[in-house]
Design an enzyme around this catalytic site. Sequence first.
Site, PDB file in Angstrom:
ATOM      1  N   SER A 131       2.372  -2.978  -5.117  1.00 34.41           N
ATOM      2  CA  SER A 131       2.980  -1.740  -5.599  1.00 34.41           C
ATOM      3  C   SER A 131       2.647  -0.576  -4.659  1.00 34.41           C
ATOM      4  O   SER A 131       2.972  -0.633  -3.471  1.00 34.41           O
ATOM      5  CB  SER A 131       2.537  -1.486  -7.040  1.00 34.41           C
ATOM      6  N   ASP A 162      11.724  -6.987 -11.792  1.00 32.32           N
ATOM      7  CA  ASP A 162      11.076  -5.750 -11.375  1.00 32.32           C
ATOM      8  C   ASP A 162      12.145  -4.787 -10.846  1.00 32.32           C
ATOM      9  O   ASP A 162      12.971  -5.169 -10.010  1.00 32.32           O
ATOM     10  CB  ASP A 162      10.060  -6.086 -10.270  1.00 32.32           C
ATOM     11  N   HIS A 188       7.068  -6.615 -12.807  1.00 32.71           N
ATOM     12  CA  HIS A 188       6.221  -5.961 -11.805  1.00 32.71           C
ATOM     13  C   HIS A 188       4.744  -6.367 -11.987  1.00 32.71           C
ATOM     14  O   HIS A 188       4.229  -6.345 -13.101  1.00 32.71           O
ATOM     15  CB  HIS A 188       6.376  -4.438 -11.943  1.00 32.71           C
TER      16      HIS A 188
END
Length: 317
Positions: free
Chosen positions: A165, A261, A293
């Site tokens: 991320s 995601d 995610h």
Amino acid sequence: MSDDLAHDFSPIIKVYKDGRIDRLLGTSTVPASIDPQTGVQSKDVVISTAPPISARLYIPKSTATESAESTQKLPLLVYFHGGGFCVESAFSPSYHNYLNSLVSEANVAAVSVEYRLAPEHPLPAAYEDSWAALKWVESHLAGNGPEDWLNRYADLNRVFFSGDSAGANIAHHMGLRVGSEKLVGFKLNGIVLVHPYFWGEEPIGGEVAVPESVSKMVPDLWRFAYPLTSGSDDPFFNPGKDPKLGELGCEKVLVCVAEKDALKDRGWYYSEVLKKSGWKGVVEVLEAKEEQHVFHLFNGTCDNAVTMLKKIVSFMN
């Protein structure tokens, strides 16, 4: 105390108008240890006191049986945790457990960087802290750096960066900086970007179908973390707008994306623009079907997480 909100990024972080900050996740920590499952050892080190930068180091069980004379140098992974630049920690249970698994499976040494968080320390603080951590790693090239584990166990000719991320965003930019500033103290072999936090002004792929709550939050959180940004097409947030993309300082990149995601298409897009940038390396993408995610941090033993871990291990070996 006022309950009026200045920013509400639930379920990540809330900031009140009176200045209070309420981090809604990623606040718990666990100590460094010898992991009973894997035998991986970890310890915490201070890289800098001003600004405060630290790291958790990991070495695999294989190092425990070696004498000082017979020590085999291991690839070194430098890891940058995720959390939207504003929550989470290298010392949180999620990352501690993940690094134990990865270090054990790949038989590598690792440095998991603890950088400063927004909004108290807005970007580019996290980038600068991460670069300072890399300069610290570089200081061990001749085997006489400040940290014994890196001197003894880390092969600085086999360095990898990874992150998830926001941490993947950092890993990418550290790779770019290695390429443009030519760190001589180690050789960056490859980068693993897991569910990278990238975006852009114009929707791509399936982003037009992303719920408005998400498509608004993604760029809003970026602007919250980096108030001086030029926006969603800032090269720090949209690598497709970066004229220096071709300078990425490694020979191979693995991008991991998850089917459900909202950031998935940005991962695929990154691989496409990287190929067209003049960069001479090889990029591949692994997509996990039906997953959300950073699913691997919540369920590290599910089939898709195991597949992803094995892919990352083979990438580093």
